[in-house]
Scaffold this motif. Sequence first.
Motif, mmCIF file in Angstrom:
data_model
loop_
_atom_site.group_PDB
_atom_site.id
_atom_site.type_symbol
_atom_site.label_atom_id
_atom_site.label_comp_id
_atom_site.label_asym_id
_atom_site.label_seq_id
_atom_site.Cartn_x
_atom_site.Cartn_y
_atom_site.Cartn_z
ATOM 1 N N LEU A 284 -10.875 0.374 0.551
ATOM 2 C CA LEU A 284 -9.960 -0.754 0.729
ATOM 3 C C LEU A 284 -10.679 -2.068 0.979
ATOM 4 N N THR B 231 -3.876 6.880 0.900
ATOM 5 C CA THR B 231 -4.357 5.502 0.759
ATOM 6 C C THR B 231 -4.735 4.914 2.112
ATOM 7 N N PHE C 128 0.819 -1.200 0.000
ATOM 8 C CA PHE C 128 0.000 0.000 0.000
ATOM 9 C C PHE C 128 0.861 1.262 0.000
#
Length: 252
Positions: A233, A19, A14
Amino acid sequence: MPSVPTPEVRAVVFDFYGTLARMVEPLPPDHRAIFDRRGLSAQGARWGDQWAVGPGEGEEHAAHSATETDYHRWELDRLRRRALDCGVPGHELEGLVEEIDRAMKAVRLELFEDARAVLGELRARGLLVGICSNWFWNLEDCLAEVGLDGLADVVVGSARAGARKPHPLIYRTLLEKCGLPPRQVLFVGDMWAPDVLGPLTAGMPSVHLCRPDPAVVGSEPPLPEGAARIRGLEELLSLVASGAAAGPGGCG
């Protein structure tokens, strides 16, 4: 949407900022205010956007990344040269540069709500979990501060790697630490060139994260082969097959 070859994936890596985490108030001090307080308003007007004064995307700086001292010296030298180009007088230079350096790093972060649970679930499935970010030298400390310590098997920051995404060097460093071939490492991030095109060029499948509440506003170009797009996610959990049978890759 185009899909990634998930049966081969044994690691999920990641991006960090945008994010897994976002900036929250109080925000870092505005650079223009620092100049104004020092009676350097004209120079501050030439300084420009405070978010654009650090290293650029894809910049290589391996010669300055041998130690934390070397890297910090390089950071200050960059700011010093920019300040001189903006007309900052010599007697104001060092104090200004040190204050701006501190201001750039006075970042308060919090996790997106889905980050910790998704990383934990991927590890529970037997997948190696990594974080690869364009960040300051203190990436590991920032991960601990937001509550991600112990959830990443591999951590690669640009400051220590010697290059910023999408430079090939940082991806090579990442893959060496994962101990896996590129096709088995899935890269997930919100920025198009660093987190999608760069990993694809390095041979990694990628997932473009486009949150409804993005930390950084970006575009949604058409997906190339080997890439997918998600809105959160949690969608990874259905996208990525369990790696428990294969087992995690080794950490270098």
